[in-house]
Write a protein that holds these residues in place. Structure first.
Motif, PDB file in Angstrom:
ATOM      1  N   GLU A  20      -6.874  -8.459 -14.243  1.00 47.67           N
ATOM      2  CA  GLU A  20      -7.188  -8.898 -12.883  1.00 47.67           C
ATOM      3  C   GLU A  20      -7.266  -7.679 -11.975  1.00 47.67           C
ATOM      4  OE1 GLU A  20      -5.320 -11.753  -9.334  1.00 47.67           O
ATOM      5  OE2 GLU A  20      -4.332 -11.618 -11.293  1.00 47.67           O
ATOM      6  N   LEU A  21      -8.276  -7.635 -11.128  1.00 47.15           N
ATOM      7  CA  LEU A  21      -8.459  -6.508 -10.211  1.00 47.15           C
ATOM      8  C   LEU A  21      -8.417  -6.980  -8.767  1.00 47.15           C
ATOM      9  CD1 LEU A  21     -11.394  -4.506 -11.886  1.00 47.15           C
ATOM     10  CD2 LEU A  21      -8.930  -4.158 -12.166  1.00 47.15           C
ATOM     11  N   GLU A  22      -7.680  -6.250  -7.953  1.00 44.72           N
ATOM     12  CA  GLU A  22      -7.689  -6.423  -6.502  1.00 44.72           C
ATOM     13  C   GLU A  22      -7.844  -5.042  -5.878  1.00 44.72           C
ATOM     14  OE1 GLU A  22      -4.409  -8.511  -4.813  1.00 44.72           O
ATOM     15  OE2 GLU A  22      -4.627 -10.266  -6.116  1.00 44.72           O
ATOM     16  N   ALA A  23      -8.026  -5.025  -4.580  1.00 49.35           N
ATOM     17  CA  ALA A  23      -8.118  -3.739  -3.889  1.00 49.35           C
ATOM     18  C   ALA A  23      -7.390  -3.815  -2.565  1.00 49.35           C
ATOM     19  CB  ALA A  23      -9.581  -3.341  -3.669  1.00 49.35           C
ATOM     20  N   ALA A  24      -6.833  -2.692  -2.180  1.00 50.57           N
ATOM     21  CA  ALA A  24      -6.253  -2.513  -0.850  1.00 50.57           C
ATOM     22  C   ALA A  24      -6.648  -1.097  -0.416  1.00 50.57           C
ATOM     23  CB  ALA A  24      -4.748  -2.729  -0.872  1.00 50.57           C
ATOM     24  N   ALA A  25      -5.696  -0.305   0.041  1.00 51.29           N
ATOM     25  CA  ALA A  25      -6.025   1.056   0.460  1.00 51.29           C
ATOM     26  C   ALA A  25      -4.753   1.883   0.495  1.00 51.29           C
ATOM     27  CB  ALA A  25      -6.684   1.059   1.830  1.00 51.29           C
ATOM     28  N   GLU A  26      -4.943   3.195   0.477  1.00 49.93           N
ATOM     29  CA  GLU A  26      -3.855   4.130   0.740  1.00 49.93           C
ATOM     30  C   GLU A  26      -4.203   4.831   2.053  1.00 49.93           C
ATOM     31  OE1 GLU A  26      -1.419   7.820  -1.375  1.00 49.93           O
ATOM     32  OE2 GLU A  26      -3.440   7.319  -2.061  1.00 49.93           O
ATOM     33  N   TYR A  27      -3.534   4.414   3.106  1.00 47.45           N
ATOM     34  CA  TYR A  27      -3.847   4.920   4.444  1.00 47.45           C
ATOM     35  C   TYR A  27      -3.118   6.230   4.711  1.00 47.45           C
ATOM     36  CZ  TYR A  27      -5.850   0.341   5.539  1.00 47.45           C
ATOM     37  OH  TYR A  27      -6.609  -0.803   5.544  1.00 47.45           O
ATOM     38  N   TYR A  28      -3.871   7.198   5.214  1.00 46.33           N
ATOM     39  CA  TYR A  28      -3.273   8.470   5.605  1.00 46.33           C
ATOM     40  C   TYR A  28      -2.763   8.352   7.034  1.00 46.33           C
ATOM     41  CZ  TYR A  28      -2.605  13.480   6.240  1.00 46.33           C
ATOM     42  OH  TYR A  28      -2.054  14.721   6.479  1.00 46.33           O
ATOM     43  N   LEU A  29      -1.508   8.750   7.239  1.00 45.31           N
ATOM     44  CA  LEU A  29      -0.872   8.588   8.538  1.00 45.31           C
ATOM     45  C   LEU A  29      -1.295   9.719   9.477  1.00 45.31           C
ATOM     46  CD1 LEU A  29       1.012   7.143  10.416  1.00 45.31           C
ATOM     47  CD2 LEU A  29       2.956   8.200   9.269  1.00 45.31           C
ATOM     48  N   ASP A  30      -2.247   9.399  10.336  1.00 46.46           N
ATOM     49  CA  ASP A  30      -2.723  10.355  11.337  1.00 46.46           C
ATOM     50  C   ASP A  30      -3.113   9.587  12.590  1.00 46.46           C
ATOM     51  OD1 ASP A  30      -5.103   9.091  10.687  1.00 46.46           O
ATOM     52  OD2 ASP A  30      -6.007  10.833   9.721  1.00 46.46           O
ATOM     53  N   GLU A  31      -3.733  10.281  13.544  1.00 44.89           N
ATOM     54  CA  GLU A  31      -4.080   9.623  14.812  1.00 44.89           C
ATOM     55  C   GLU A  31      -5.101   8.502  14.626  1.00 44.89           C
ATOM     56  OE1 GLU A  31      -6.572  13.500  14.687  1.00 44.89           O
ATOM     57  OE2 GLU A  31      -4.622  12.739  13.998  1.00 44.89           O
ATOM     58  N   PHE A  32      -5.934   8.614  13.605  1.00 50.95           N
ATOM     59  CA  PHE A  32      -6.938   7.574  13.365  1.00 50.95           C
ATOM     60  C   PHE A  32      -6.289   6.293  12.828  1.00 50.95           C
ATOM     61  CE2 PHE A  32      -9.117  11.677  12.891  1.00 50.95           C
ATOM     62  CZ  PHE A  32     -10.050  11.548  13.905  1.00 50.95           C
ATOM     63  N   PHE A  33      -5.278   6.464  12.001  1.00 54.05           N
ATOM     64  CA  PHE A  33      -4.530   5.289  11.541  1.00 54.05           C
ATOM     65  C   PHE A  33      -3.778   4.655  12.707  1.00 54.05           C
ATOM     66  CE2 PHE A  33      -0.665   3.449   9.400  1.00 54.05           C
ATOM     67  CZ  PHE A  33      -1.330   2.383   8.821  1.00 54.05           C
ATOM     68  N   MET A  34      -3.244   5.482  13.580  1.00 57.11           N
ATOM     69  CA  MET A  34      -2.552   4.958  14.755  1.00 57.11           C
ATOM     70  C   MET A  34      -3.497   4.148  15.637  1.00 57.11           C
ATOM     71  SD  MET A  34       0.540   5.748  14.270  1.00 57.11           S
ATOM     72  CE  MET A  34       1.150   5.127  15.842  1.00 57.11           C
ATOM     73  N   GLU A  35      -4.739   4.607  15.730  1.00 58.77           N
ATOM     74  CA  GLU A  35      -5.736   3.856  16.506  1.00 58.77           C
ATOM     75  C   GLU A  35      -5.974   2.477  15.909  1.00 58.77           C
ATOM     76  OE1 GLU A  35      -9.350   6.017  16.962  1.00 58.77           O
ATOM     77  OE2 GLU A  35      -8.416   7.694  18.047  1.00 58.77           O
ATOM     78  N   LYS A  36      -6.003   2.410  14.586  1.00 60.97           N
ATOM     79  CA  LYS A  36      -6.183   1.111  13.935  1.00 60.97           C
ATOM     80  C   LYS A  36      -5.034   0.175  14.292  1.00 60.97           C
ATOM     81  CE  LYS A  36      -8.593   3.031   9.878  1.00 60.97           C
ATOM     82  NZ  LYS A  36      -9.922   2.473  10.201  1.00 60.97           N
ATOM     83  N   LEU A  37      -3.826   0.721  14.290  1.00 55.53           N
ATOM     84  CA  LEU A  37      -2.665  -0.096  14.622  1.00 55.53           C
ATOM     85  C   LEU A  37      -2.687  -0.528  16.084  1.00 55.53           C
ATOM     86  CD1 LEU A  37       0.127   1.897  12.732  1.00 55.53           C
ATOM     87  CD2 LEU A  37      -0.898  -0.284  12.053  1.00 55.53           C
TER      88      LEU A  37
END
Length: 227
Positions: free
Chosen positions: A71-88
């Protein structure tokens, strides 16, 4: 629950053929499910949920047509930077997995991020459960057992790379990975597989590493992700 086998979107598999071959080998090794987690890193790998899910669909179609039982699923490995903070801050939907909406994130290997505490708080406030990827490989945590305990005290889960237990990355990484196992602070094991060499090392660990076997005796959360 941590690998880079979707083709052509980060520093993992380059072609669909590479992806299929490695997924097949994991299935042959006994894996029942894989959650593929490509990098999301604005400056280098600006992947979106649409890009990731499109690659997943293509890979799943081929795996199914070949009769490979995994079985295959996908998510992500998010890099913690200002762009990730913007997403939050914008409350953008993150690629998570599991019933507890696990979000895998990583920091710089060299320096602690100034956003760490805020990012953890925001992820939790949005209903996500943060998982710090391979803390044993971060130089700034090599001699920071107190900081590692503070992470867990705030509800952050730890995922260690299996190949760290074999000393693939460095002696320091191996030492911290083993310490985390000894202290029962490992929540998930992940291959972090990018290519054939990583797979071969993971396969060999099953036969050679006493700490890999010890880690498997922990109350790991990997199996809770099976449907």
């Amino acid at each position: 629950m941590h690998s880079h086998l979707l083709p052509g979107i980060d520093d993992g598999c380059k072609t669909l053929h590479n992806s299929v071959e490695l997924v097949k080998q994991f299935a042959d090794l006994g894996y029942k499910k894989m959650i593929l987690t490509p990098h999301v890193m604005n400056d280098f790998y600006p992947n979106t949920p649409e890009i990731i899910m499109d690659k997943l669909d293509k890979l799943k179609d081929i795996i199914q047509s070949l009769g490979i039982k995994i079985e295959l699923e996908a998510a992500a490995e998010y890099y913690l930077d200002e762009f990730f903070m913007e997403k939050l801050e914008k409350e953008e939907k993150l690629l998570s997995f599991g019933a507890k909406k696990y979000v895998l994130f990583e920091t710089s290997f060299l320096n602690a991020s100034p956003y760490t505490d805020q990012a953890i708080f925001m992820m939790q406030s949005l209903g996500y459960t943060p998982i710090l990827a391979h803390p044993e490989r971060s130089v700034y945590l090599f001699y920071a057992q107190r900081t590692l305990r503070q992470f867990t005290d705030t509800g952050v889960l730890f995922q260690i790379d299996t190949n760290s237990l074999g000393g693939y990355y460095s002696g320091h990484s191996k030492k911290i990975a083993q310490w985390l196992v000894d202290e029962k602070m490992v929540d998930f094991l992940g291959s972090d597989c990018h290519h054939e060499n990583h797979f071969n090392l993971t396969k060999n660990l099953q036969r050679k590493s006493s700490y890999y076997k010890k880690a498997l005796q922990l109350d790991l959360l990997n199996n809770t992700l099976l449907n």
